[in-house]
Motif scaffolding. Structure first.
Motif, PDB file in Angstrom:
ATOM      1  N   GLU A 169      22.010  35.071  55.030  1.00  0.00           N
ATOM      2  CA  GLU A 169      20.946  34.321  55.699  1.00  0.00           C
ATOM      3  C   GLU A 169      19.761  35.236  56.022  1.00  0.00           C
ATOM      4  N   ALA A 170      20.037  36.434  56.483  1.00  0.00           N
ATOM      5  CA  ALA A 170      18.972  37.379  56.850  1.00  0.00           C
ATOM      6  C   ALA A 170      18.109  37.739  55.651  1.00  0.00           C
ATOM      7  N   LEU A 171      18.706  37.784  54.467  1.00  0.00           N
ATOM      8  CA  LEU A 171      17.949  38.144  53.264  1.00  0.00           C
ATOM      9  C   LEU A 171      16.881  37.110  52.913  1.00  0.00           C
ATOM     10  N   THR A 172      17.002  35.920  53.456  1.00  0.00           N
ATOM     11  CA  THR A 172      16.020  34.870  53.157  1.00  0.00           C
ATOM     12  C   THR A 172      14.887  34.817  54.175  1.00  0.00           C
ATOM     13  N   THR A 173      14.910  35.716  55.155  1.00  0.00           N
ATOM     14  CA  THR A 173      13.881  35.700  56.201  1.00  0.00           C
ATOM     15  C   THR A 173      12.796  36.733  55.929  1.00  0.00           C
ATOM     16  N   ASP A 174      11.764  36.672  56.742  1.00  0.00           N
ATOM     17  CA  ASP A 174      10.692  37.669  56.667  1.00  0.00           C
ATOM     18  C   ASP A 174      10.759  38.627  57.852  1.00  0.00           C
ATOM     19  N   LYS A 175      11.970  38.851  58.355  1.00  0.00           N
ATOM     20  CA  LYS A 175      12.196  39.761  59.485  1.00  0.00           C
ATOM     21  C   LYS A 175      12.895  41.016  58.963  1.00  0.00           C
ATOM     22  N   PRO A 176      12.112  42.033  58.553  1.00  0.00           N
ATOM     23  CA  PRO A 176      12.697  43.200  57.891  1.00  0.00           C
ATOM     24  C   PRO A 176      13.728  43.970  58.716  1.00  0.00           C
ATOM     25  N   VAL A 177      13.530  44.070  60.014  1.00  0.00           N
ATOM     26  CA  VAL A 177      14.490  44.821  60.836  1.00  0.00           C
ATOM     27  C   VAL A 177      15.819  44.087  60.894  1.00  0.00           C
ATOM     28  N   TRP A 178      15.781  42.777  61.127  1.00  0.00           N
ATOM     29  CA  TRP A 178      17.005  41.981  61.170  1.00  0.00           C
ATOM     30  C   TRP A 178      17.697  42.012  59.813  1.00  0.00           C
ATOM     31  N   LYS A 179      16.907  41.895  58.752  1.00  0.00           N
ATOM     32  CA  LYS A 179      17.443  41.939  57.395  1.00  0.00           C
ATOM     33  C   LYS A 179      18.184  43.255  57.169  1.00  0.00           C
ATOM     34  N   ARG A 180      17.572  44.357  57.528  1.00  0.00           N
ATOM     35  CA  ARG A 180      18.170  45.682  57.338  1.00  0.00           C
ATOM     36  C   ARG A 180      19.464  45.828  58.151  1.00  0.00           C
ATOM     37  N   HIS A 181      19.441  45.375  59.399  1.00  0.00           N
ATOM     38  CA  HIS A 181      20.632  45.477  60.247  1.00  0.00           C
ATOM     39  C   HIS A 181      21.776  44.621  59.711  1.00  0.00           C
ATOM     40  N   MET A 182      21.484  43.435  59.259  1.00  0.00           N
ATOM     41  CA  MET A 182      22.530  42.545  58.737  1.00  0.00           C
ATOM     42  C   MET A 182      23.093  43.074  57.422  1.00  0.00           C
ATOM     43  N   VAL A 183      22.234  43.624  56.572  1.00  0.00           N
ATOM     44  CA  VAL A 183      22.714  44.209  55.312  1.00  0.00           C
ATOM     45  C   VAL A 183      23.593  45.423  55.606  1.00  0.00           C
ATOM     46  N   ARG A 184      23.177  46.267  56.549  1.00  0.00           N
ATOM     47  CA  ARG A 184      23.987  47.434  56.928  1.00  0.00           C
ATOM     48  C   ARG A 184      25.358  46.983  57.440  1.00  0.00           C
ATOM     49  N   THR A 185      25.373  45.970  58.289  1.00  0.00           N
ATOM     50  CA  THR A 185      26.637  45.456  58.817  1.00  0.00           C
ATOM     51  C   THR A 185      27.531  44.956  57.690  1.00  0.00           C
ATOM     52  N   ALA A 186      26.965  44.207  56.767  1.00  0.00           N
ATOM     53  CA  ALA A 186      27.748  43.694  55.640  1.00  0.00           C
ATOM     54  C   ALA A 186      28.307  44.831  54.796  1.00  0.00           C
ATOM     55  N   ILE A 187      27.503  45.848  54.553  1.00  0.00           N
ATOM     56  CA  ILE A 187      27.947  46.989  53.748  1.00  0.00           C
ATOM     57  C   ILE A 187      29.068  47.745  54.457  1.00  0.00           C
ATOM     58  N   LEU A 188      28.928  47.955  55.752  1.00  0.00           N
ATOM     59  CA  LEU A 188      29.936  48.704  56.496  1.00  0.00           C
ATOM     60  C   LEU A 188      31.246  47.928  56.657  1.00  0.00           C
ATOM     61  N   LEU A 189      31.181  46.611  56.669  1.00  0.00           N
ATOM     62  CA  LEU A 189      32.381  45.797  56.821  1.00  0.00           C
ATOM     63  C   LEU A 189      33.051  45.451  55.496  1.00  0.00           C
ATOM     64  N   ALA A 190      32.334  45.604  54.410  1.00  0.00           N
ATOM     65  CA  ALA A 190      32.832  45.163  53.105  1.00  0.00           C
ATOM     66  C   ALA A 190      34.045  45.963  52.654  1.00  0.00           C
ATOM     67  N   HIS A 191      34.993  45.263  52.063  1.00  0.00           N
ATOM     68  CA  HIS A 191      36.170  45.879  51.460  1.00  0.00           C
ATOM     69  C   HIS A 191      36.059  45.813  49.943  1.00  0.00           C
TER      70      HIS A 191
END
Length: 86
Positions: A60-82
């Motif tokens: 969802e964050a990737l579809t927004t124009d909020k770069p900080v939120w986008k970056r934080h959500m992508v980082r979270t997804a990367i760190l949680l990914a198996h």
């Protein structure tokens, strides 16, 4: 050496991925969503499709124009990914 599948933090703890490589992935992923996978480091690949499917907030964050939120959500997804594989 980290066992497969491993998360980015597990690979970091095993000294197979650096903080800089994780940061580079966080910045590169939003610009390269056409790829199914992204090279994390030293032969380790992150499956972007599985990673984003597992974290709907990041997708969802990737579809927004909020770069900080986008970056934080992508980082979270990367760190949680198996889905990190060699």
């Amino acid at each position: 050496m980290a066992k497969e599948p491993a998360t980015a933090p597990e690979l970091r703890k095993a000294a197979e991925v650096s903080d800089q490589e994780i940061d580079a992935t966080v910045h590169a992923v939003p610009a390269d969503l056409a790829s199914e996978s992204y090279p994390l480091a030293k032969g380790w690949t992150l499956n972007l499709v599985v990673t984003l499917r597992a974290n709907t907030r990041a997708a969802e964050a990737l579809t927004t124009d909020k770069p900080v939120w986008k970056r934080h959500m992508v980082r979270t997804a990367i760190l949680l990914a198996h889905s990190v594989t060699r």
